[in-house]
Motif scaffolding. Structure first.
Motif, PDB file in Angstrom:
ATOM      1  N   GLY A 166     -26.015   7.602  10.625  1.00 15.99           N
ATOM      2  CA  GLY A 166     -24.587   7.329  10.467  1.00 15.99           C
ATOM      3  C   GLY A 166     -23.822   7.491  11.761  1.00 15.99           C
ATOM      4  N   VAL A 167     -24.150   8.521  12.508  1.00 14.45           N
ATOM      5  CA  VAL A 167     -23.500   8.745  13.803  1.00 14.45           C
ATOM      6  C   VAL A 167     -23.770   7.577  14.747  1.00 14.45           C
ATOM      7  N   GLU A 168     -25.018   7.120  14.780  1.00 12.58           N
ATOM      8  CA  GLU A 168     -25.371   6.023  15.688  1.00 12.58           C
ATOM      9  C   GLU A 168     -24.739   4.703  15.253  1.00 12.58           C
ATOM     10  N   ILE A 169     -24.652   4.472  13.963  1.00 13.70           N
ATOM     11  CA  ILE A 169     -23.985   3.266  13.472  1.00 13.70           C
ATOM     12  C   ILE A 169     -22.521   3.284  13.870  1.00 13.70           C
ATOM     13  N   GLY A 170     -21.882   4.426  13.739  1.00 19.64           N
ATOM     14  CA  GLY A 170     -20.491   4.543  14.163  1.00 19.64           C
ATOM     15  C   GLY A 170     -20.323   4.292  15.645  1.00 19.64           C
ATOM     16  N   ARG A 171     -21.228   4.817  16.445  1.00 16.79           N
ATOM     17  CA  ARG A 171     -21.148   4.615  17.894  1.00 16.79           C
ATOM     18  C   ARG A 171     -21.314   3.143  18.239  1.00 16.79           C
ATOM     19  N   ARG A 172     -22.282   2.506  17.590  1.00 19.06           N
ATOM     20  CA  ARG A 172     -22.524   1.093  17.864  1.00 19.06           C
ATOM     21  C   ARG A 172     -21.367   0.216  17.383  1.00 19.06           C
ATOM     22  N   LEU A 173     -20.735   0.595  16.274  1.00 21.53           N
ATOM     23  CA  LEU A 173     -19.575  -0.147  15.798  1.00 21.53           C
ATOM     24  C   LEU A 173     -18.451  -0.096  16.828  1.00 21.53           C
ATOM     25  N   THR A 174     -18.162   1.085  17.350  1.00 19.09           N
ATOM     26  CA  THR A 174     -17.099   1.229  18.346  1.00 19.09           C
ATOM     27  C   THR A 174     -17.380   0.359  19.563  1.00 19.09           C
ATOM     28  N   GLU A 175     -18.639   0.322  19.975  1.00 19.48           N
ATOM     29  CA  GLU A 175     -19.028  -0.490  21.120  1.00 19.48           C
ATOM     30  C   GLU A 175     -18.906  -1.979  20.813  1.00 19.48           C
ATOM     31  N   LEU A 176     -19.394  -2.394  19.642  1.00 19.37           N
ATOM     32  CA  LEU A 176     -19.384  -3.809  19.274  1.00 19.37           C
ATOM     33  C   LEU A 176     -17.965  -4.323  19.059  1.00 19.37           C
ATOM     34  N   SER A 177     -17.114  -3.496  18.474  1.00 17.29           N
ATOM     35  CA  SER A 177     -15.762  -3.923  18.121  1.00 17.29           C
ATOM     36  C   SER A 177     -14.764  -3.743  19.246  1.00 17.29           C
ATOM     37  N   GLY A 178     -15.176  -3.081  20.302  1.00 19.69           N
ATOM     38  CA  GLY A 178     -14.227  -2.791  21.369  1.00 19.69           C
ATOM     39  C   GLY A 178     -13.158  -1.809  20.929  1.00 19.69           C
ATOM     40  N   GLY A 179     -13.468  -1.013  19.913  1.00 18.77           N
ATOM     41  CA  GLY A 179     -12.530  -0.002  19.437  1.00 18.77           C
ATOM     42  C   GLY A 179     -11.450  -0.527  18.514  1.00 18.77           C
ATOM     43  N   LYS A 180     -11.582  -1.752  18.017  1.00 24.88           N
ATOM     44  CA  LYS A 180     -10.579  -2.288  17.083  1.00 24.88           C
ATOM     45  C   LYS A 180     -10.501  -1.421  15.827  1.00 24.88           C
ATOM     46  N   ALA A 181      -9.313  -1.307  15.282  1.00 23.83           N
ATOM     47  CA  ALA A 181      -9.120  -0.529  14.057  1.00 23.83           C
ATOM     48  C   ALA A 181      -9.838  -1.208  12.895  1.00 23.83           C
ATOM     49  N   ILE A 182     -10.500  -0.415  12.085  1.00 23.24           N
ATOM     50  CA  ILE A 182     -11.253  -0.904  10.935  1.00 23.24           C
ATOM     51  C   ILE A 182     -10.498  -0.575   9.655  1.00 23.24           C
ATOM     52  N   GLU A 183     -10.354  -1.575   8.774  1.00 21.73           N
ATOM     53  CA  GLU A 183      -9.650  -1.346   7.510  1.00 21.73           C
ATOM     54  C   GLU A 183     -10.566  -1.351   6.294  1.00 21.73           C
ATOM     55  N   SER A 184     -11.728  -1.988   6.403  1.00 23.66           N
ATOM     56  CA  SER A 184     -12.614  -2.026   5.239  1.00 23.66           C
ATOM     57  C   SER A 184     -14.063  -1.877   5.663  1.00 23.66           C
ATOM     58  N   TYR A 185     -14.878  -1.465   4.685  1.00 28.19           N
ATOM     59  CA  TYR A 185     -16.285  -1.251   4.980  1.00 28.19           C
ATOM     60  C   TYR A 185     -17.151  -1.496   3.753  1.00 28.19           C
ATOM     61  N   GLY A 186     -18.459  -1.596   4.001  1.00 27.81           N
ATOM     62  CA  GLY A 186     -19.451  -1.766   2.947  1.00 27.81           C
ATOM     63  C   GLY A 186     -20.823  -1.492   3.519  1.00 27.81           C
ATOM     64  N   LYS A 187     -21.817  -1.349   2.649  1.00 26.88           N
ATOM     65  CA  LYS A 187     -23.161  -1.026   3.115  1.00 26.88           C
ATOM     66  C   LYS A 187     -24.193  -1.675   2.208  1.00 26.88           C
ATOM     67  N   ALA A 188     -25.415  -1.811   2.724  1.00 22.07           N
ATOM     68  CA  ALA A 188     -26.481  -2.456   1.953  1.00 22.07           C
ATOM     69  C   ALA A 188     -27.825  -2.073   2.532  1.00 22.07           C
ATOM     70  N   ILE A 189     -28.872  -2.392   1.770  1.00 21.75           N
ATOM     71  CA  ILE A 189     -30.231  -2.223   2.253  1.00 21.75           C
ATOM     72  C   ILE A 189     -31.039  -3.464   1.899  1.00 21.75           C
ATOM     73  N   LEU A 190     -31.976  -3.786   2.765  1.00 27.21           N
ATOM     74  CA  LEU A 190     -33.027  -4.762   2.479  1.00 27.21           C
ATOM     75  C   LEU A 190     -34.343  -4.007   2.569  1.00 27.21           C
ATOM     76  N   VAL A 191     -35.116  -4.041   1.503  1.00 30.85           N
ATOM     77  CA  VAL A 191     -36.315  -3.223   1.400  1.00 30.85           C
ATOM     78  C   VAL A 191     -37.544  -4.117   1.406  1.00 30.85           C
ATOM     79  N   GLY A 192     -38.492  -3.823   2.273  1.00 29.31           N
ATOM     80  CA  GLY A 192     -39.731  -4.584   2.332  1.00 29.31           C
ATOM     81  C   GLY A 192     -40.526  -4.482   1.034  1.00 29.31           C
ATOM     82  N   THR A 193     -41.444  -5.404   0.838  1.00 30.46           N
ATOM     83  CA  THR A 193     -42.111  -5.536  -0.457  1.00 30.46           C
ATOM     84  C   THR A 193     -43.086  -4.409  -0.769  1.00 30.46           C
ATOM     85  N   ASP A 194     -43.479  -3.610   0.214  1.00 29.61           N
ATOM     86  CA  ASP A 194     -44.328  -2.453  -0.056  1.00 29.61           C
ATOM     87  C   ASP A 194     -43.507  -1.202  -0.346  1.00 29.61           C
ATOM     88  N   CYS A 195     -42.195  -1.335  -0.307  1.00 28.87           N
ATOM     89  CA  CYS A 195     -41.306  -0.182  -0.475  1.00 28.87           C
ATOM     90  C   CYS A 195     -40.567  -0.254  -1.806  1.00 28.87           C
TER      91      CYS A 195
END
Length: 202
Positions: A69-98
């Motif tokens: 979570g910490v790394e995702i937040g860091r990467r978001l700040t870098e990718l967005s250039g620090g733009k304010a975020i108003e909404s969020y969501g999350k998901a997973i894609l799971v391989g067929t052996d999982c």
């Protein structure tokens, strides 16, 4: 046999992904009612040590997940250039052996709370989804206002796919974010400017 040496705490991350989606006009060409909407996707292809087996105790992944979570937040700040975020969501894609449950272990509050911190706090629960799939599988990630679920203008979606994942023994952890609600939203209800942010609803 391929070995998967941990390279991020206890996790073996094969690849990070970062996508930007910028929309300046609506589907019919109507100009944006204000700023364009920026959507961001941050994802990681993670080897699943539980692949091919049933394991009762998944706390090892849950307990280690805040670092993701910490790394995702860091990467978001870098990718967005620090733009304010108003909404969020999350998901997973799971391989067929999982198992689907393996991916869900990375979507719990321990992993989500550092992401909330990175976007300046979030009172509402994070909408989520997921599925088992193969490379190229499309997943639709739901979005909602980070402080008030009843803001209709911020119910939205972004779709993502990954040409090289998930491998059979991987989970792709995905987070999505947006800088505003839908362009030209006109369905009434609570406005983002009216959010109290007290209980995650209004």
């Amino acid at each position: 046999m391929t070995t998967h040496t941990p390279n991020f705490g206890p996790f073996h991350i094969r690849k990070w992904y970062g996508f930007v989606d910028e929309t300046l006009a609506g589907e019919t060409g109507a100009a944006a009612d204000g700023e364009p909407i920026y959507k961001y996707v941050i994802a990681a292809a993670i080897h699943c040590p539980y692949a091919g087996q049933y394991v009762e105790d998944l706390t090892g992944w849950i307990d280690a997940s805040p670092a993701l979570g910490v790394e995702i937040g860091r990467r978001l700040t870098e990718l967005s250039g620090g733009k304010a975020i108003e909404s969020y969501g999350k998901a997973i894609l799971v391989g067929t052996d999982c198992e689907y449950e393996h991916g869900n272990a990375l979507l719990t509050n321990p992993a989500a709370n550092p992401v909330r911190d990175a976007v300046g706090g979030g009172k509402s629960w994070v909408p989520s989804t997921g599925k088992r799939g193969v490379p190229g599988t499309i997943v639709d990630i739901p979005l909602a206002h980070k402080d008030a679920l009843y803001v209709r203008s911020h119910y939205d979606t972004i779709s993502a796919s990954f040409n090289d994942g998930p491998n059979r023994d991987e989970v792709i952890l995905i987070w999505a974010f947006a800088t505003r609600g839908r362009l030209n939203a006109r369905l009434g209800g609570l406005k983002a400017s009216e959010v109290k942010g007290e209980d995650g609803l209004v």
